[in-house]
Design a protein around this motif. Structure first.
Motif, PDB file in Angstrom:
ATOM      1  N   MET A   1       4.929   6.909   2.728  1.00  8.99           N
ATOM      2  CA  MET A   1       4.376   7.843   1.731  1.00  8.99           C
ATOM      3  C   MET A   1       2.986   7.398   1.288  1.00  8.99           C
ATOM      4  SD  MET A   1       5.649  10.647   0.634  1.00  8.99           S
ATOM      5  CE  MET A   1       5.034  10.834  -1.058  1.00  8.99           C
ATOM      6  N   LEU A   2       2.155   8.379   0.972  1.00 13.34           N
ATOM      7  CA  LEU A   2       0.814   8.080   0.476  1.00 13.34           C
ATOM      8  C   LEU A   2       0.831   8.002  -1.046  1.00 13.34           C
ATOM      9  CD1 LEU A   2      -1.658  10.400   2.394  1.00 13.34           C
ATOM     10  CD2 LEU A   2      -1.719   7.913   2.295  1.00 13.34           C
ATOM     11  N   GLN A   3       0.172   6.982  -1.581  1.00 12.73           N
ATOM     12  CA  GLN A   3      -0.029   6.931  -3.032  1.00 12.73           C
ATOM     13  C   GLN A   3      -1.138   7.909  -3.412  1.00 12.73           C
ATOM     14  OE1 GLN A   3       1.855   4.812  -4.954  1.00 12.73           O
ATOM     15  NE2 GLN A   3       2.914   4.233  -3.080  1.00 12.73           N
ATOM     16  N   ALA A   4      -1.082   8.392  -4.648  1.00 11.37           N
ATOM     17  CA  ALA A   4      -2.112   9.339  -5.105  1.00 11.37           C
ATOM     18  C   ALA A   4      -3.507   8.726  -5.012  1.00 11.37           C
ATOM     19  CB  ALA A   4      -1.821   9.775  -6.539  1.00 11.37           C
ATOM     20  N   ASN A   5      -3.582   7.401  -5.187  1.00 15.44           N
ATOM     21  CA  ASN A   5      -4.902   6.748  -5.166  1.00 15.44           C
ATOM     22  C   ASN A   5      -5.220   6.099  -3.813  1.00 15.44           C
ATOM     23  OD1 ASN A   5      -3.102   4.673  -5.191  1.00 15.44           O
ATOM     24  ND2 ASN A   5      -4.051   3.530  -6.878  1.00 15.44           N
ATOM     25  N   ALA A   6      -4.515   6.521  -2.767  1.00 15.18           N
ATOM     26  CA  ALA A   6      -4.765   5.947  -1.435  1.00 15.18           C
ATOM     27  C   ALA A   6      -6.229   6.136  -1.044  1.00 15.18           C
ATOM     28  CB  ALA A   6      -3.859   6.618  -0.403  1.00 15.18           C
ATOM     29  N   SER A   7      -6.762   5.181  -0.307  1.00 13.07           N
ATOM     30  CA  SER A   7      -8.156   5.281   0.148  1.00 13.07           C
ATOM     31  C   SER A   7      -8.255   6.295   1.283  1.00 13.07           C
ATOM     32  CB  SER A   7      -8.640   3.915   0.628  1.00 13.07           C
ATOM     33  OG  SER A   7      -7.963   3.587   1.835  1.00 13.07           O
ATOM     34  N   LEU A   8      -9.463   6.727   1.560  1.00 11.32           N
ATOM     35  CA  LEU A   8      -9.671   7.646   2.684  1.00 11.32           C
ATOM     36  C   LEU A   8      -9.189   7.020   3.980  1.00 11.32           C
ATOM     37  CD1 LEU A   8     -13.184   9.256   2.020  1.00 11.32           C
ATOM     38  CD2 LEU A   8     -10.948  10.349   1.830  1.00 11.32           C
ATOM     39  N   GLU A   9      -9.415   5.729   4.109  1.00 14.17           N
ATOM     40  CA  GLU A   9      -9.002   5.049   5.336  1.00 14.17           C
ATOM     41  C   GLU A   9      -7.477   5.062   5.485  1.00 14.17           C
ATOM     42  OE1 GLU A   9     -10.671   1.168   5.743  1.00 14.17           O
ATOM     43  OE2 GLU A   9     -10.000   0.988   7.824  1.00 14.17           O
ATOM     44  N   GLU A  10      -6.780   4.808   4.363  1.00 16.79           N
ATOM     45  CA  GLU A  10      -5.311   4.861   4.411  1.00 16.79           C
ATOM     46  C   GLU A  10      -4.826   6.278   4.723  1.00 16.79           C
ATOM     47  OE1 GLU A  10      -4.252   1.328   1.169  1.00 16.79           O
ATOM     48  OE2 GLU A  10      -4.841   3.316   0.457  1.00 16.79           O
ATOM     49  N   ARG A  11      -5.491   7.254   4.131  1.00 16.15           N
ATOM     50  CA  ARG A  11      -5.107   8.653   4.380  1.00 16.15           C
ATOM     51  C   ARG A  11      -5.307   9.012   5.848  1.00 16.15           C
ATOM     52  NH1 ARG A  11      -4.066  11.718   0.215  1.00 16.15           N
ATOM     53  NH2 ARG A  11      -4.347  10.760  -1.820  1.00 16.15           N
ATOM     54  N   LYS A  12      -6.447   8.622   6.352  1.00 17.81           N
ATOM     55  CA  LYS A  12      -6.757   8.936   7.748  1.00 17.81           C
ATOM     56  C   LYS A  12      -5.709   8.305   8.671  1.00 17.81           C
ATOM     57  CE  LYS A  12      -9.589   9.483  11.525  1.00 17.81           C
ATOM     58  NZ  LYS A  12      -9.678   8.264  12.282  1.00 17.81           N
ATOM     59  N   ARG A  13      -5.368   7.056   8.406  1.00 13.69           N
ATOM     60  CA  ARG A  13      -4.394   6.360   9.254  1.00 13.69           C
ATOM     61  C   ARG A  13      -3.021   7.040   9.170  1.00 13.69           C
ATOM     62  NH1 ARG A  13      -3.696   1.188   7.077  1.00 13.69           N
ATOM     63  NH2 ARG A  13      -5.954   1.038   7.064  1.00 13.69           N
ATOM     64  N   PHE A  14      -2.634   7.413   7.947  1.00 10.76           N
ATOM     65  CA  PHE A  14      -1.347   8.079   7.712  1.00 10.76           C
ATOM     66  C   PHE A  14      -1.272   9.409   8.480  1.00 10.76           C
ATOM     67  CE2 PHE A  14       0.997  11.163   5.012  1.00 10.76           C
ATOM     68  CZ  PHE A  14       2.232  10.547   4.939  1.00 10.76           C
ATOM     69  N   VAL A  15      -2.318  10.207   8.351  1.00  8.19           N
ATOM     70  CA  VAL A  15      -2.336  11.516   9.009  1.00  8.19           C
ATOM     71  C   VAL A  15      -2.358  11.335  10.526  1.00  8.19           C
ATOM     72  CG1 VAL A  15      -3.717  13.588   9.379  1.00  8.19           C
ATOM     73  CG2 VAL A  15      -3.436  12.685   7.077  1.00  8.19           C
ATOM     74  N   GLU A  16      -3.174  10.405  10.967  1.00 10.16           N
ATOM     75  CA  GLU A  16      -3.307  10.150  12.405  1.00 10.16           C
ATOM     76  C   GLU A  16      -1.947   9.804  13.028  1.00 10.16           C
ATOM     77  OE1 GLU A  16      -4.499  10.295  15.786  1.00 10.16           O
ATOM     78  OE2 GLU A  16      -6.214  10.501  14.451  1.00 10.16           O
ATOM     79  N   GLN A  17      -1.182   8.978  12.340  1.00 14.07           N
ATOM     80  CA  GLN A  17       0.139   8.603  12.844  1.00 14.07           C
ATOM     81  C   GLN A  17       1.054   9.815  12.931  1.00 14.07           C
ATOM     82  OE1 GLN A  17       1.059   5.398  13.955  1.00 14.07           O
ATOM     83  NE2 GLN A  17       2.696   6.697  14.786  1.00 14.07           N
ATOM     84  N   ARG A  18       0.992  10.650  11.905  1.00 12.09           N
ATOM     85  CA  ARG A  18       1.870  11.834  11.902  1.00 12.09           C
ATOM     86  C   ARG A  18       1.475  12.829  12.987  1.00 12.09           C
ATOM     87  NH1 ARG A  18       2.945  13.439   5.658  1.00 12.09           N
ATOM     88  NH2 ARG A  18       3.765  15.294   6.699  1.00 12.09           N
ATOM     89  N   VAL A  19       0.179  12.956  13.231  1.00 11.34           N
ATOM     90  CA  VAL A  19      -0.267  13.846  14.310  1.00 11.34           C
ATOM     91  C   VAL A  19       0.193  13.289  15.664  1.00 11.34           C
ATOM     92  CG1 VAL A  19      -2.288  14.778  15.517  1.00 11.34           C
ATOM     93  CG2 VAL A  19      -2.217  14.789  13.019  1.00 11.34           C
ATOM     94  N   ALA A  20       0.024  11.986  15.822  1.00 12.60           N
ATOM     95  CA  ALA A  20       0.439  11.349  17.085  1.00 12.60           C
ATOM     96  C   ALA A  20       1.932  11.536  17.305  1.00 12.60           C
ATOM     97  CB  ALA A  20       0.065   9.866  17.067  1.00 12.60           C
ATOM     98  N   ASP A  21       2.731  11.358  16.243  1.00 19.56           N
ATOM     99  CA  ASP A  21       4.179  11.538  16.361  1.00 19.56           C
ATOM    100  C   ASP A  21       4.533  12.988  16.730  1.00 19.56           C
ATOM    101  OD1 ASP A  21       4.473   8.883  15.692  1.00 19.56           O
ATOM    102  OD2 ASP A  21       5.134   9.255  13.626  1.00 19.56           O
ATOM    103  N   ALA A  22       3.842  13.933  16.094  1.00 15.98           N
ATOM    104  CA  ALA A  22       4.122  15.350  16.376  1.00 15.98           C
ATOM    105  C   ALA A  22       3.760  15.674  17.829  1.00 15.98           C
ATOM    106  CB  ALA A  22       3.359  16.255  15.411  1.00 15.98           C
ATOM    107  N   CYS A  23       2.656  15.122  18.306  1.00 15.43           N
ATOM    108  CA  CYS A  23       2.264  15.329  19.712  1.00 15.43           C
ATOM    109  C   CYS A  23       3.340  14.785  20.640  1.00 15.43           C
ATOM    110  CB  CYS A  23       0.932  14.637  20.008  1.00 15.43           C
ATOM    111  SG  CYS A  23      -0.488  15.519  19.375  1.00 15.43           S
ATOM    112  N   GLN A  24       3.837  13.616  20.300  1.00 15.52           N
ATOM    113  CA  GLN A  24       4.850  13.001  21.150  1.00 15.52           C
ATOM    114  C   GLN A  24       6.126  13.846  21.175  1.00 15.52           C
ATOM    115  OE1 GLN A  24       5.677   8.866  20.308  1.00 15.52           O
ATOM    116  NE2 GLN A  24       5.969   8.571  22.508  1.00 15.52           N
ATOM    117  N   ARG A  25       6.553  14.309  19.990  1.00 13.75           N
ATOM    118  CA  ARG A  25       7.747  15.168  19.941  1.00 13.75           C
ATOM    119  C   ARG A  25       7.571  16.404  20.808  1.00 13.75           C
ATOM    120  NH1 ARG A  25       7.491  13.951  14.489  1.00 13.75           N
ATOM    121  NH2 ARG A  25       6.535  15.926  13.905  1.00 13.75           N
TER     122      ARG A  25
END
Ligand code: PLP
Length: 234
Positions: free
Chosen positions: A1-25
Protein backbone atom coordinates in the motif's frame (compact mmCIF):
# COMPACT_ATOMS: atom_id res chain seq x y z
CA UNK A 1 0.00 0.00 0.00
CA UNK A 2 1.06 3.57 -0.66
CA UNK A 3 1.20 6.05 2.20
CA UNK A 4 -0.48 9.40 1.56
CA UNK A 5 2.92 11.08 1.88
CA UNK A 6 4.78 8.61 -0.37
CA UNK A 7 7.46 10.20 -2.55
CA UNK A 8 7.11 10.38 -6.32
CA UNK A 9 9.81 7.76 -6.58
CA UNK A 10 7.91 5.38 -4.30
CA UNK A 11 4.71 6.03 -6.25
CA UNK A 12 6.41 5.40 -9.55
CA UNK A 13 7.90 2.13 -8.29
CA UNK A 14 4.54 1.01 -6.85
CA UNK A 15 2.65 1.73 -10.07
CA UNK A 16 5.37 0.21 -12.22
CA UNK A 17 5.16 -3.06 -10.30
CA UNK A 18 1.39 -3.19 -10.66
CA UNK A 19 1.58 -2.51 -14.39
CA UNK A 20 4.22 -5.22 -14.78
CA UNK A 21 2.06 -7.68 -12.83
CA UNK A 22 -1.01 -6.85 -14.93
CA UNK A 23 1.02 -7.36 -18.13
CA UNK A 24 2.18 -10.71 -16.87
CA UNK A 25 -1.36 -11.82 -15.97
CA UNK A 26 -2.51 -10.80 -19.45
CA UNK A 27 0.47 -12.31 -21.28
CA UNK A 28 1.42 -8.90 -22.67
CA UNK A 29 4.83 -7.35 -23.18
CA UNK A 30 5.49 -4.53 -20.72
CA UNK A 31 6.73 -2.22 -23.47
CA UNK A 32 3.34 -2.37 -25.20
CA UNK A 33 1.79 -0.35 -22.37
CA UNK A 34 2.69 3.35 -22.17
CA UNK A 35 2.18 5.21 -18.92
CA UNK A 36 1.07 8.83 -19.16
CA UNK A 37 1.82 10.87 -16.03
CA UNK A 38 -1.20 13.13 -15.70
CA UNK A 39 0.37 16.28 -14.31
CA UNK A 40 -2.74 18.49 -14.26
CA UNK A 41 -2.91 19.96 -10.72
CA UNK A 42 0.81 19.19 -10.23
CA UNK A 43 3.44 21.87 -9.76
CA UNK A 44 6.21 22.49 -12.25
CA UNK A 45 8.65 21.03 -9.74
CA UNK A 46 6.71 17.76 -9.45
CA UNK A 47 6.31 17.65 -13.23
CA UNK A 48 10.07 17.98 -13.69
CA UNK A 49 10.65 15.40 -10.97
CA UNK A 50 8.41 12.76 -12.52
CA UNK A 51 10.14 13.33 -15.83
CA UNK A 52 13.51 12.83 -14.14
CA UNK A 53 12.16 9.49 -12.94
CA UNK A 54 11.84 8.44 -16.56
CA UNK A 55 8.29 9.38 -17.51
CA UNK A 56 8.30 10.85 -21.00
CA UNK A 57 4.55 10.95 -21.63
CA UNK A 58 2.88 13.83 -19.76
CA UNK A 59 -0.88 14.50 -19.78
CA UNK A 60 -2.75 17.75 -19.21
CA UNK A 61 -6.38 18.67 -19.62
CA UNK A 62 -6.28 22.49 -19.82
CA UNK A 63 -3.87 24.67 -21.74
CA UNK A 64 -3.84 27.45 -19.13
CA UNK A 65 -2.56 24.99 -16.56
CA UNK A 66 -0.20 23.22 -18.91
CA UNK A 67 1.34 26.39 -20.31
CA UNK A 68 4.11 27.07 -17.76
CA UNK A 69 5.13 23.42 -17.81
CA UNK A 70 4.96 23.20 -21.59
CA UNK A 71 7.02 26.37 -21.97
CA UNK A 72 9.64 25.03 -19.59
CA UNK A 73 9.92 21.50 -20.97
CA UNK A 74 8.86 21.99 -24.58
CA UNK A 75 8.84 19.09 -26.96
CA UNK A 76 11.50 17.14 -25.08
CA UNK A 77 8.60 14.95 -23.86
CA UNK A 78 5.42 13.71 -25.52
CA UNK A 79 2.53 15.89 -24.37
CA UNK A 80 -0.96 14.41 -24.30
CA UNK A 81 -4.06 16.58 -24.31
CA UNK A 82 -6.58 14.44 -22.44
CA UNK A 83 -9.35 16.88 -21.48
CA UNK A 84 -12.42 18.15 -23.25
CA UNK A 85 -11.25 20.57 -25.93
CA UNK A 86 -13.26 23.66 -26.77
CA UNK A 87 -13.11 24.68 -30.40
CA UNK A 88 -11.69 28.12 -29.58
CA UNK A 89 -8.77 26.48 -27.72
CA UNK A 90 -7.65 24.28 -30.61
CA UNK A 91 -5.01 26.83 -31.61
CA UNK A 92 -3.31 26.34 -28.23
CA UNK A 93 -3.08 22.59 -28.62
CA UNK A 94 -2.38 21.68 -32.25
CA UNK A 95 1.30 21.03 -32.81
CA UNK A 96 2.16 21.46 -29.10
CA UNK A 97 0.56 18.26 -27.91
CA UNK A 98 1.81 15.25 -29.83
CA UNK A 99 -1.35 13.35 -28.92
CA UNK A 100 -4.94 14.60 -28.69
CA UNK A 101 -7.13 12.10 -26.81
CA UNK A 102 -10.49 13.85 -27.01
CA UNK A 103 -11.58 14.14 -30.62
CA UNK A 104 -15.32 13.71 -30.16
CA UNK A 105 -17.31 15.84 -32.57
CA UNK A 106 -17.37 17.20 -36.09
CA UNK A 107 -16.92 20.87 -35.23
CA UNK A 108 -13.75 19.98 -33.32
CA UNK A 109 -12.41 17.78 -36.12
CA UNK A 110 -12.96 20.61 -38.62
CA UNK A 111 -11.11 23.10 -36.46
CA UNK A 112 -8.20 20.76 -35.72
CA UNK A 113 -7.92 20.07 -39.46
CA UNK A 114 -7.99 23.79 -40.27
CA UNK A 115 -5.35 24.78 -37.71
CA UNK A 116 -3.13 21.79 -38.47
CA UNK A 117 -3.27 22.56 -42.19
CA UNK A 118 -2.33 26.20 -41.51
CA UNK A 119 0.64 25.11 -39.47
CA UNK A 120 1.56 22.36 -41.88
CA UNK A 121 1.48 19.65 -39.22
CA UNK A 122 -0.42 16.40 -38.82
CA UNK A 123 -2.17 16.10 -35.49
CA UNK A 124 -2.24 12.62 -33.97
CA UNK A 125 -5.63 11.92 -32.40
CA UNK A 126 -7.72 9.38 -30.56
CA UNK A 127 -11.46 9.27 -31.08
CA UNK A 128 -13.08 9.59 -27.66
CA UNK A 129 -16.04 7.26 -27.21
CA UNK A 130 -18.65 7.46 -24.50
CA UNK A 131 -19.08 3.73 -24.01
CA UNK A 132 -20.78 3.93 -20.63
CA UNK A 133 -23.50 6.25 -21.94
CA UNK A 134 -23.13 8.50 -18.90
CA UNK A 135 -24.72 11.82 -19.76
CA UNK A 136 -21.98 13.78 -18.02
CA UNK A 137 -19.27 12.25 -20.17
CA UNK A 138 -18.00 13.66 -23.41
CA UNK A 139 -17.39 11.42 -26.35
CA UNK A 140 -19.05 10.01 -29.41
CA UNK A 141 -21.88 7.58 -28.92
CA UNK A 142 -20.47 4.27 -30.17
CA UNK A 143 -23.20 4.01 -32.82
CA UNK A 144 -22.10 7.33 -34.31
CA UNK A 145 -18.50 6.32 -34.64
CA UNK A 146 -18.54 4.70 -38.08
CA UNK A 147 -20.29 7.67 -39.64
CA UNK A 148 -17.91 10.06 -37.89
CA UNK A 149 -14.89 8.09 -39.03
CA UNK A 150 -16.14 8.15 -42.61
CA UNK A 151 -16.77 11.88 -42.45
CA UNK A 152 -13.28 12.78 -41.24
CA UNK A 153 -11.42 10.63 -43.77
CA UNK A 154 -11.05 13.66 -46.01
CA UNK A 155 -9.12 15.52 -43.30
CA UNK A 156 -5.55 14.92 -44.33
CA UNK A 157 -4.01 16.71 -41.35
CA UNK A 158 -5.57 14.38 -38.80
CA UNK A 159 -3.87 11.13 -38.01
CA UNK A 160 -6.26 8.91 -36.07
CA UNK A 161 -4.35 6.20 -34.22
CA UNK A 162 -6.86 4.75 -31.78
CA UNK A 163 -9.76 5.10 -29.39
CA UNK A 164 -10.06 6.59 -25.92
CA UNK A 165 -12.66 6.20 -23.21
CA UNK A 166 -13.25 6.85 -19.52
CA UNK A 167 -15.11 4.50 -17.20
CA UNK A 168 -17.55 6.22 -14.83
CA UNK A 169 -16.05 7.27 -11.53
CA UNK A 170 -16.18 4.65 -8.80
CA UNK A 171 -17.67 1.73 -10.74
CA UNK A 172 -16.66 -1.81 -9.70
CA UNK A 173 -13.86 -3.47 -11.65
CA UNK A 174 -16.15 -5.78 -13.61
CA UNK A 175 -18.06 -2.78 -15.01
CA UNK A 176 -14.87 -0.98 -15.97
CA UNK A 177 -13.69 -4.19 -17.60
CA UNK A 178 -16.85 -4.46 -19.71
CA UNK A 179 -16.41 -0.86 -20.87
CA UNK A 180 -12.76 -1.38 -21.81
CA UNK A 181 -13.57 -4.61 -23.59
CA UNK A 182 -16.20 -2.83 -25.62
CA UNK A 183 -13.77 -0.06 -26.60
CA UNK A 184 -11.41 -2.70 -27.89
CA UNK A 185 -14.24 -4.37 -29.83
CA UNK A 186 -15.04 -1.04 -31.48
CA UNK A 187 -11.42 -0.58 -32.45
CA UNK A 188 -11.36 -4.03 -34.02
CA UNK A 189 -14.64 -3.38 -35.83
CA UNK A 190 -13.37 -0.09 -37.29
CA UNK A 191 -10.22 -1.83 -38.41
CA UNK A 192 -12.20 -4.53 -40.18
CA UNK A 193 -13.96 -1.77 -42.09
CA UNK A 194 -10.64 -0.22 -43.17
CA UNK A 195 -11.88 3.28 -42.48
CA UNK A 196 -8.45 4.79 -41.88
CA UNK A 197 -5.23 4.88 -43.85
CA UNK A 198 -3.52 2.83 -41.16
CA UNK A 199 -5.07 0.38 -38.70
CA UNK A 200 -5.93 1.81 -35.30
CA UNK A 201 -3.40 0.35 -32.89
CA UNK A 202 -3.91 2.35 -29.74
CA UNK A 203 -6.35 2.16 -26.84
CA UNK A 204 -6.20 4.99 -24.29
CA UNK A 205 -8.06 3.63 -21.29
CA UNK A 206 -7.48 3.19 -17.56
CA UNK A 207 -6.85 5.73 -14.80
CA UNK A 208 -5.72 5.49 -11.18
CA UNK A 209 -8.70 3.37 -10.09
CA UNK A 210 -8.89 0.99 -13.01
CA UNK A 211 -5.58 0.86 -14.88
CA UNK A 212 -4.84 -2.79 -14.09
CA UNK A 213 -8.14 -3.93 -15.58
CA UNK A 214 -7.44 -1.68 -18.58
CA UNK A 215 -4.02 -3.28 -19.10
CA UNK A 216 -5.62 -6.71 -18.92
CA UNK A 217 -8.11 -5.60 -21.60
CA UNK A 218 -5.50 -4.29 -24.00
CA UNK A 219 -4.77 -0.65 -23.10
CA UNK A 220 -1.73 0.76 -24.88
CA UNK A 221 -1.88 4.07 -22.98
CA UNK A 222 -2.94 4.36 -19.34
CA UNK A 223 -3.49 7.82 -17.88
CA UNK A 224 -2.33 8.06 -14.29
CA UNK A 225 -2.95 11.10 -12.12
CA UNK A 226 -3.47 10.75 -8.37
CA UNK A 227 -1.91 7.31 -7.90
CA UNK A 228 1.34 8.52 -9.46
CA UNK A 229 1.45 12.22 -8.60
CA UNK A 230 -0.33 12.03 -5.22
CA UNK A 231 -3.48 13.84 -4.17
CA UNK A 232 -3.04 17.42 -5.25
CA UNK A 233 -4.61 20.71 -4.38
CA UNK A 234 -7.11 21.69 -7.06
C1 PLP B 1 -7.61 13.62 -14.64
C2 PLP B 1 -7.68 12.61 -15.71
C3 PLP B 1 -6.99 11.38 -15.60
C4 PLP B 1 -6.22 10.98 -14.37
O1 PLP B 1 -7.11 10.70 -13.34
P1 PLP B 1 -6.67 9.91 -12.00
O2 PLP B 1 -7.91 9.24 -11.54
O3 PLP B 1 -6.18 10.95 -11.06
O4 PLP B 1 -5.64 8.94 -12.39
C5 PLP B 1 -7.05 10.52 -16.68
N1 PLP B 1 -7.76 10.80 -17.79
C6 PLP B 1 -8.45 11.95 -17.93
C7 PLP B 1 -9.21 12.20 -19.19
C8 PLP B 1 -8.43 12.88 -16.90
O5 PLP B 1 -9.13 14.03 -17.04
Amino acid sequence: MLQANASLEERKRFVEQRVADACQRAGRARQDVNMIAVTKYSTLADTLAIRELGMHHLGESRWQEAKPKWEHIGTAVDWHFIGHLQTNKVKDVVGKFAWLHSLDRMSLAEEVERVAANRNVRQTCFLQLNISGEESKYGLAPMETVEFAQAIRRFTHLRVVGLMTMAPYGVPAHEARAIFRELRAWRDRLNEMHLFAEPLRELSMGMSDDFEVAVEEGATFIRLGSILMGERQI
